[in-house]
Write an enzyme that holds these catalytic residues in place. Structure first.
Site, PDB file in Angstrom:
ATOM      1  CD  GLN A  88     -10.076 -18.938  57.982  1.00 63.47           C
ATOM      2  OE1 GLN A  88      -9.925 -20.144  58.174  1.00 63.47           O
ATOM      3  NE2 GLN A  88     -10.325 -18.450  56.777  1.00 63.47           N
TER       4      GLN A  88
ATOM      5  CB  ILE B 120     -18.957 -13.032  55.979  1.00 58.40           C
ATOM      6  CG1 ILE B 120     -18.178 -12.519  57.194  1.00 58.40           C
ATOM      7  CG2 ILE B 120     -19.357 -14.471  56.138  1.00 58.40           C
ATOM      8  CD1 ILE B 120     -19.046 -12.352  58.435  1.00 58.40           C
ATOM      9  CG  LEU B 121     -12.484 -14.074  53.232  1.00 62.36           C
ATOM     10  CD1 LEU B 121     -12.435 -15.599  53.313  1.00 62.36           C
ATOM     11  CD2 LEU B 121     -11.933 -13.599  51.905  1.00 62.36           C
ATOM     12  CB  VAL B 122     -12.078 -14.378  58.910  1.00 57.49           C
ATOM     13  CG1 VAL B 122     -10.817 -14.200  59.743  1.00 57.49           C
ATOM     14  CG2 VAL B 122     -13.237 -13.652  59.555  1.00 57.49           C
TER      15      VAL B 122
ATOM     16  CD  GLU C  35     -27.864 -12.930  49.698  1.00 54.10           C
ATOM     17  OE1 GLU C  35     -27.073 -13.542  48.960  1.00 54.10           O
ATOM     18  OE2 GLU C  35     -28.289 -11.796  49.441  1.00 54.10           O
TER      19      GLU C  35
ATOM     20  CE  LYS D 283      -4.555 -16.386  65.417  1.00 53.09           C
ATOM     21  NZ  LYS D 283      -4.728 -17.582  64.588  1.00 53.09           N
TER      22      LYS D 283
END
Length: 474
Positions: A261, A254-256, A288, A263
């Site tokens: 970020q 998962i990545l923003v 995970e 927000k």
């Protein structure tokens, strides 16, 4: 990828002098993080703008030699630009001189291609041209995806280090299934940033149809009236078989993206994933090996959901009332004060929160219920101490168990960053000192760290819970 050597007569003269004298200059090398700057840009105009958004990778050194250093260059400076529109990249490599001083000359192009792969273009002109020809890159690749949820965000979006877009943002989450060309194309362009920003990450097999991508997109309208999509973040989820005829969802990546970020976008994505798990009635939803910052957000989201889940309110109230009945330190046996198995099963079935995660939220729920908490702090710490000893030393205080989470940052606003992808959600073993006195000191330190973490999460959850009820909170 551009490469140029910056000429300097003074440098040339100095090199000649050293050669005449015959001294052997040892090449100490330079760490990659000290000579590489990466910018995330959304337009041609931002390319040369000094306020363009700077990306801070987790560990650049990992891609350069065994010791993380670059050798064979004097005055090396590498500037990399990554397009936030199509995620193509361009690297400008500049240095004063290059020579083998005993440790070879690092192949910079090969190292950068290890990170950026097919997204790395050869020239600045080609990179800038991508803003025109690939303006529809995201829209094209998500066109066959399933739109799961829309939400309007009013938070300001930082599009550079100095400028913000304060207009309302229309955001939607789109689900893409592995095994098709569009999903593979989009993921292959996102994986370089994932490698740079997610600790310990590695690419997934996007050809496997059991993988699903959930892409958070900002939907805007350009000056020509065309609808454009910009990626805010994404997650990769694997659908596992669960005996006998069920499945379970496991969040693997998962990545923003950095400009978005802190927000609420990551929290929004996590809520959508839970919605999917509930709507499709999977066995449960797992993660995970979550990093500490993500685990904080996850526990906040789950605790908020549990506060609204009526079937467990009575058992929480009973646990809290037990803690308020005298000092546990004066009793011969300190209870672990765990939720009944029926509550664990209700939470799994209805909210898709697994047992391990529910137990972490359970401690936060008890802390919130002890209002005023200061009056019952000693009892609460006793319970947490009991949990820590059981988790680490086992029920007989003689077997190994799980590692506790580290103390989170002091940021008071719930925020979302990222986590690394590993094999299981199980934790690592804590190595305890054989000396009993040292062991007790270690345990007390772990207990205090966990209590601090619970307190921080409880404060965040309380604020968000009140806001959800329409109560104004500073």
């Amino acid at each position: 990828m551009g490469q140029k050597q910056r000429g300097s007569s003074d440098v040339d003269n100095e090199v000649k002098k050293r050669r005449r004298v015959g001294f052997s200059v040892i090449d100490d090398g330079v760490e990659a993080k000290d000579c590489i700057t990466i910018y995330l840009v959304s337009s041609k105009e931002e390319f040369d703008a000094p306020e363009s958004f700077v990306i801070h990778p987790v560990d650049l050194n990992n891609y350069f030699n065994d010791d993380g250093k670059i050798y064979g260059y004097e005055g090396l400076k590498i500037t990399i630009w990554v397009s936030s529109i199509s995620f193509y990249s361009y690297a400008d490599i500049a240095f004063l001189s290059s020579s083998d001083r005993g440790k070879g000359i690092t192949d910079l192009k090969s190292a950068l291609q290890t990170i950026f792969a097919e997204t790395l273009v050869d020239s600045k002109d080609e990179f800038l041209q991508k803003f025109m020809v690939d303006n529809d890159f995201v829209r094209t690749n998500i066109s066959e995806g399933e739109v799961l949820k829309h939400k309007a965000f009013k938070e300001k979006i930082c599009v550079s280090n100095q400028h913000t877009d304060s207009s309302a943002s229309n955001v939607e989450v789109v689900r893409l299934v592995g095994g098709n060309m569009a999903t593979g194309q989009l993921y292959s362009h996102l994986i370089p940033l994932t490698l740079l920003l997610v600790d310990g990450s590695s690419p997934i097999d996007v050809t496997d149809s059991q993988w699903e991508m959930y892409v958070v997109c900002q939907k805007t309208t350009d000056q020509q009236g065309e609808i454009q999509y910009r990626v805010i973040g994404f997650s990769a989820v694997y659908r596992f078989y669960h005996y006998p005829d069920d499945s379970r969802l496991r969040l693997s990546q998962i990545l923003v993206l950095p400009p978005y970020q802190h927000k609420g976008y990551g929290r929004f994505l996590l809520e959508v994933l839970y919605d999917v798990a509930i709507a499709e009635n999977v066995f449960d939803f797992t993660v995970e090996e979550p990093l500490d910052h993500f685990q904080i957000v996850r526990t906040c989201v789950d605790t908020l959901r549990l506060l609204r889940f009526d079937p467990i309110q009575n058992v929480v109230t009973k646990a809290v009332s037990l803690l308020k009945q005298g000092k546990l330190s004066k009793k011969t046996h300190c209870p672990r004060l765990l939720p009944p198995l029926s509550a664990v099963e209700d939470v799994r079935k209805s909210l898709k929160i697994n047992k391990q995660q529910f137990l972490q939220c359970w401690e936060v729920l008890i802390y919130i219920g002890l209002n005023p908490v200061d009056k019952y702090t000693e009892n609460f710490v006793s319970i947490i101490s009991n949990h820590v000893k059981y988790d680490i030393l086992g029920k007989d205080f003689g077997t190994s168990g799980k590692q506790l989470f580290d103390v989170p940052s002091d940021d008071q606003e719930i925020s979302f960053v990222m986590f690394r992808s590993e094999a299981n959600e199980a934790s690592n073993t804590v190595q305890m000192d054989d000396n009993l006195a040292n062991q007790e000191e270690q345990l007390q330190k772990l207990v205090q760290e966990k209590v601090n973490q619970i307190k921080l999460i409880a404060e965040k959850v309380t604020v968000l819970h009140l806001r959800n009820k329409g109560v104004a909170v500073d």
